[in-house]
Scaffold this motif. Structure first.
Motif, PDB file in Angstrom:
ATOM      1  N   SER A  43      51.893  40.912  49.572  1.00  0.00           N
ATOM      2  CA  SER A  43      53.214  41.351  50.046  1.00  0.00           C
ATOM      3  C   SER A  43      53.394  41.114  51.541  1.00  0.00           C
ATOM      4  O   SER A  43      54.521  41.110  52.041  1.00  0.00           O
ATOM      5  N   ILE A  44      52.288  40.918  52.283  1.00  0.00           N
ATOM      6  CA  ILE A  44      52.382  40.591  53.712  1.00  0.00           C
ATOM      7  C   ILE A  44      51.758  39.212  53.976  1.00  0.00           C
ATOM      8  O   ILE A  44      51.293  38.935  55.087  1.00  0.00           O
ATOM      9  N   ASP A  45      51.744  38.384  52.948  1.00  0.00           N
ATOM     10  CA  ASP A  45      51.278  36.987  53.066  1.00  0.00           C
ATOM     11  C   ASP A  45      49.828  36.883  53.541  1.00  0.00           C
ATOM     12  O   ASP A  45      49.492  36.054  54.394  1.00  0.00           O
ATOM     13  N   MET A  46      48.961  37.716  52.973  1.00  0.00           N
ATOM     14  CA  MET A  46      47.538  37.614  53.250  1.00  0.00           C
ATOM     15  C   MET A  46      46.802  37.465  51.924  1.00  0.00           C
ATOM     16  O   MET A  46      47.100  38.160  50.953  1.00  0.00           O
ATOM     17  N   GLU A  47      45.835  36.545  51.901  1.00  0.00           N
ATOM     18  CA  GLU A  47      45.079  36.271  50.684  1.00  0.00           C
ATOM     19  C   GLU A  47      43.617  36.631  50.862  1.00  0.00           C
ATOM     20  O   GLU A  47      43.073  36.593  51.976  1.00  0.00           O
ATOM     21  N   ILE A  48      42.970  36.972  49.760  1.00  0.00           N
ATOM     22  CA  ILE A  48      41.542  37.286  49.787  1.00  0.00           C
ATOM     23  C   ILE A  48      40.756  35.998  50.012  1.00  0.00           C
ATOM     24  O   ILE A  48      40.847  35.055  49.234  1.00  0.00           O
ATOM     25  N   GLU A  49      39.974  35.975  51.089  1.00  0.00           N
ATOM     26  CA  GLU A  49      39.151  34.813  51.423  1.00  0.00           C
ATOM     27  C   GLU A  49      37.727  34.976  50.890  1.00  0.00           C
ATOM     28  O   GLU A  49      37.108  34.010  50.432  1.00  0.00           O
ATOM     29  N   GLN A  50      37.211  36.192  50.961  1.00  0.00           N
ATOM     30  CA  GLN A  50      35.871  36.483  50.463  1.00  0.00           C
ATOM     31  C   GLN A  50      35.872  37.839  49.776  1.00  0.00           C
ATOM     32  O   GLN A  50      36.659  38.730  50.119  1.00  0.00           O
ATOM     33  N   LEU A  51      34.952  38.011  48.831  1.00  0.00           N
ATOM     34  CA  LEU A  51      34.754  39.274  48.135  1.00  0.00           C
ATOM     35  C   LEU A  51      33.256  39.568  48.125  1.00  0.00           C
ATOM     36  O   LEU A  51      32.470  38.739  47.671  1.00  0.00           O
ATOM     37  N   LYS A  52      32.870  40.739  48.655  1.00  0.00           N
ATOM     38  CA  LYS A  52      31.448  41.066  48.769  1.00  0.00           C
ATOM     39  C   LYS A  52      31.183  42.467  48.238  1.00  0.00           C
ATOM     40  O   LYS A  52      32.022  43.363  48.392  1.00  0.00           O
ATOM     41  N   PRO A  53      30.011  42.679  47.638  1.00  0.00           N
ATOM     42  CA  PRO A  53      29.683  44.011  47.117  1.00  0.00           C
ATOM     43  C   PRO A  53      29.102  44.919  48.188  1.00  0.00           C
ATOM     44  O   PRO A  53      28.547  44.461  49.187  1.00  0.00           O
ATOM     45  N   MET A  54      29.220  46.240  47.972  1.00  0.00           N
ATOM     46  CA  MET A  54      28.507  47.235  48.765  1.00  0.00           C
ATOM     47  C   MET A  54      27.528  47.918  47.805  1.00  0.00           C
ATOM     48  O   MET A  54      27.865  48.889  47.129  1.00  0.00           O
ATOM     49  N   LEU A  55      26.324  47.387  47.730  1.00  0.00           N
ATOM     50  CA  LEU A  55      25.381  47.767  46.686  1.00  0.00           C
ATOM     51  C   LEU A  55      24.932  49.225  46.777  1.00  0.00           C
ATOM     52  O   LEU A  55      24.726  49.876  45.749  1.00  0.00           O
ATOM     53  N   PHE A  56      24.789  49.742  47.989  1.00  0.00           N
ATOM     54  CA  PHE A  56      24.294  51.104  48.127  1.00  0.00           C
ATOM     55  C   PHE A  56      25.312  52.147  47.684  1.00  0.00           C
ATOM     56  O   PHE A  56      24.942  53.276  47.355  1.00  0.00           O
ATOM     57  N   ASP A  57      26.591  51.788  47.680  1.00  0.00           N
ATOM     58  CA  ASP A  57      27.617  52.756  47.316  1.00  0.00           C
ATOM     59  C   ASP A  57      27.456  53.261  45.889  1.00  0.00           C
ATOM     60  O   ASP A  57      27.758  54.418  45.595  1.00  0.00           O
ATOM     61  N   ALA A  58      26.994  52.405  44.986  1.00  0.00           N
ATOM     62  CA  ALA A  58      26.820  52.821  43.594  1.00  0.00           C
ATOM     63  C   ALA A  58      25.838  53.980  43.499  1.00  0.00           C
ATOM     64  O   ALA A  58      26.037  54.917  42.701  1.00  0.00           O
ATOM     65  N   PHE A  59      24.779  53.949  44.302  1.00  0.00           N
ATOM     66  CA  PHE A  59      23.776  55.017  44.273  1.00  0.00           C
ATOM     67  C   PHE A  59      24.316  56.290  44.926  1.00  0.00           C
ATOM     68  O   PHE A  59      24.173  57.391  44.385  1.00  0.00           O
ATOM     69  N   TYR A  60      24.939  56.135  46.081  1.00  0.00           N
ATOM     70  CA  TYR A  60      25.493  57.285  46.808  1.00  0.00           C
ATOM     71  C   TYR A  60      26.555  57.999  45.961  1.00  0.00           C
ATOM     72  O   TYR A  60      26.524  59.223  45.788  1.00  0.00           O
ATOM     73  N   VAL A  61      27.468  57.217  45.397  1.00  0.00           N
ATOM     74  CA  VAL A  61      28.546  57.795  44.604  1.00  0.00           C
ATOM     75  C   VAL A  61      28.015  58.408  43.312  1.00  0.00           C
ATOM     76  O   VAL A  61      28.459  59.481  42.894  1.00  0.00           O
ATOM     77  N   SER A  62      27.055  57.760  42.681  1.00  0.00           N
ATOM     78  CA  SER A  62      26.502  58.287  41.433  1.00  0.00           C
ATOM     79  C   SER A  62      25.747  59.595  41.669  1.00  0.00           C
ATOM     80  O   SER A  62      25.807  60.512  40.842  1.00  0.00           O
ATOM     81  N   LEU A  63      25.038  59.706  42.777  1.00  0.00           N
ATOM     82  CA  LEU A  63      24.345  60.947  43.102  1.00  0.00           C
ATOM     83  C   LEU A  63      25.329  62.101  43.280  1.00  0.00           C
ATOM     84  O   LEU A  63      25.118  63.206  42.765  1.00  0.00           O
ATOM     85  N   LEU A  64      26.413  61.853  44.009  1.00  0.00           N
ATOM     86  CA  LEU A  64      27.434  62.875  44.183  1.00  0.00           C
ATOM     87  C   LEU A  64      28.133  63.201  42.866  1.00  0.00           C
ATOM     88  O   LEU A  64      28.390  64.367  42.549  1.00  0.00           O
ATOM     89  N   SER A  65      28.444  62.168  42.106  1.00  0.00           N
ATOM     90  CA  SER A  65      29.144  62.352  40.832  1.00  0.00           C
ATOM     91  C   SER A  65      28.305  63.176  39.863  1.00  0.00           C
ATOM     92  O   SER A  65      28.828  64.022  39.123  1.00  0.00           O
ATOM     93  N   GLU A  66      27.014  62.929  39.869  1.00  0.00           N
ATOM     94  CA  GLU A  66      26.105  63.678  39.002  1.00  0.00           C
ATOM     95  C   GLU A  66      26.127  65.166  39.355  1.00  0.00           C
ATOM     96  O   GLU A  66      26.123  66.037  38.468  1.00  0.00           O
ATOM     97  N   GLN A  67      26.194  65.447  40.654  1.00  0.00           N
ATOM     98  CA  GLN A  67      26.274  66.839  41.093  1.00  0.00           C
ATOM     99  C   GLN A  67      27.589  67.476  40.660  1.00  0.00           C
ATOM    100  O   GLN A  67      27.615  68.633  40.214  1.00  0.00           O
ATOM    101  N   TYR A  68      28.698  66.735  40.795  1.00  0.00           N
ATOM    102  CA  TYR A  68      29.992  67.263  40.376  1.00  0.00           C
ATOM    103  C   TYR A  68      30.019  67.527  38.861  1.00  0.00           C
ATOM    104  O   TYR A  68      30.602  68.502  38.392  1.00  0.00           O
ATOM    105  N   LYS A  69      29.376  66.643  38.111  1.00  0.00           N
ATOM    106  CA  LYS A  69      29.414  66.737  36.647  1.00  0.00           C
ATOM    107  C   LYS A  69      28.515  67.845  36.110  1.00  0.00           C
ATOM    108  O   LYS A  69      28.903  68.598  35.216  1.00  0.00           O
ATOM    109  N   SER A  70      27.314  67.950  36.668  1.00  0.00           N
ATOM    110  CA  SER A  70      26.329  68.884  36.112  1.00  0.00           C
ATOM    111  C   SER A  70      26.138  70.152  36.938  1.00  0.00           C
ATOM    112  O   SER A  70      25.517  71.110  36.472  1.00  0.00           O
TER     113      SER A  70
END
Length: 283
Positions: free
Chosen positions: A221-248
């Motif tokens: 919508s502002i004439d910008m295109e995605i040039e690269q896409l990269k993962p943040m691998l550690f976020d899956a662990f950080y978020v899952s640890l917090l999510s597990e606490q919220y769930k259990s």
């Protein structure tokens, strides 16, 4: 988007205990937190000692692990922006927290500026950057075409008046400059596994919830295109640890780590990582 996902109800586990609903934005396809707090009320939802990005505290193993991972992440972020061909190496970090990324960039010959609405975090950041960090109002005071690179590390999802804010960021970028946006991905394995307990929904501090398609539409919508896409691998662990606490209701380190690993393995096939970095190039 299924009706079930659109009608998802999420609890604010961090501060208020209030319930919020996710609704699909018809124009771009991202999910919106509803109801959204008024702008002058948002700061109330950040008033917790557990909001790690606003403190340098290392009170427990979780915070110590966070800072250890952050040191590694800072090197990766620096490597990313150093890969861009720029003449003046001018950097704006929006939502810079306590300023560690800005200090890392400054120590590596970048001319840095930062935006941080939280006064306590801003004070810490200014001690590290020789007073290069300002309140949010400063965004409108920078000159157009000022920056080679603008970064938002898990910040876009917090910004009210989203379309207006990204138009300001585009104006501040130099021609061919890069906008680097890191956000959680609600199409990830861990998001689907934890559902309403997924910590990266983080309502109502997260006003918007993105996937790859909605990011592409939003910035088109502002004439910008995605040039690269990269993962943040550690976020899956950080978020899952917090999510597990919220769930259990308790910290289940092994299960959280296991589901973070499952998320990354799944994403190695689908590219739907828990969090993604989008590099967008200005026209």
């Amino acid at each position: 988007m299924s009706k079930e996902k659109t009608q998802l109800y999420i609890k604010d586990h961090s501060v208020s205990g209030e319930m919020f609903q996710l609704k699909e934005n018809e124009k771009y396809g991202f999910l919106e937190t509803f109801p959204q707090p008024k702008t002058n009320q948002l700061s109330e939802y950040y008033k917790t000692e557990d909001y790690i990005s606003h403190t340098d505290a290392k009170r427990n193993w979780f915070e110590k692990a966070y800072h250890l991972v952050r040191r590694f992440s800072l090197k990766q972020k620096l490597k990313l922006i150093n890969g861009f061909k720029t003449e003046t190496k001018t950097l704006l970090d929006v939502g810079c927290g306590t300023g560690d990324f800005l200090k890392t960039a400054k120590d590596n010959n970048w001319i840095v500026s930062g935006i941080e609405p939280n006064a306590e975090a801003r004070t810490i950041a200014n001690q590290k950057t020789e007073n290069a960090v300002f309140d949010i109002e400063q965004l409108n005071n920078f000159e157009s075409n000022s920056f080679d690179v603008i970064t938002l590390w898990h910040v876009l999802e917090h910004l009210p008046d989203l379309e207006y804010q990204i138009s300001i960021l585009k104006k501040l970028l130099k021609p061919k400059g890069r906008l680097v946006v890191a956000v959680p991905n609600y199409k990830s394995f861990d998001a689907n596994y934890y559902n309403q307990f997924w910590a990266a929904y983080d309502v109502p501090r997260h006003l918007w919830h993105f996937d790859q398609n909605s990011i592409s539409k939003l910035f088109a919508s502002i004439d910008m295109e995605i040039e690269q896409l990269k993962p943040m691998l550690f976020d899956a662990f950080y978020v899952s640890l917090l999510s597990e606490q919220y769930k259990s209701g308790r910290k289940n380190i092994f299960k959280g780590f296991y589901n973070g690993l499952r998320s990354n393995l799944n994403a190695s096939r689908t590219s739907e990582y828990s969090s993604l970095i989008y590099v967008l190039k200005n026209s």
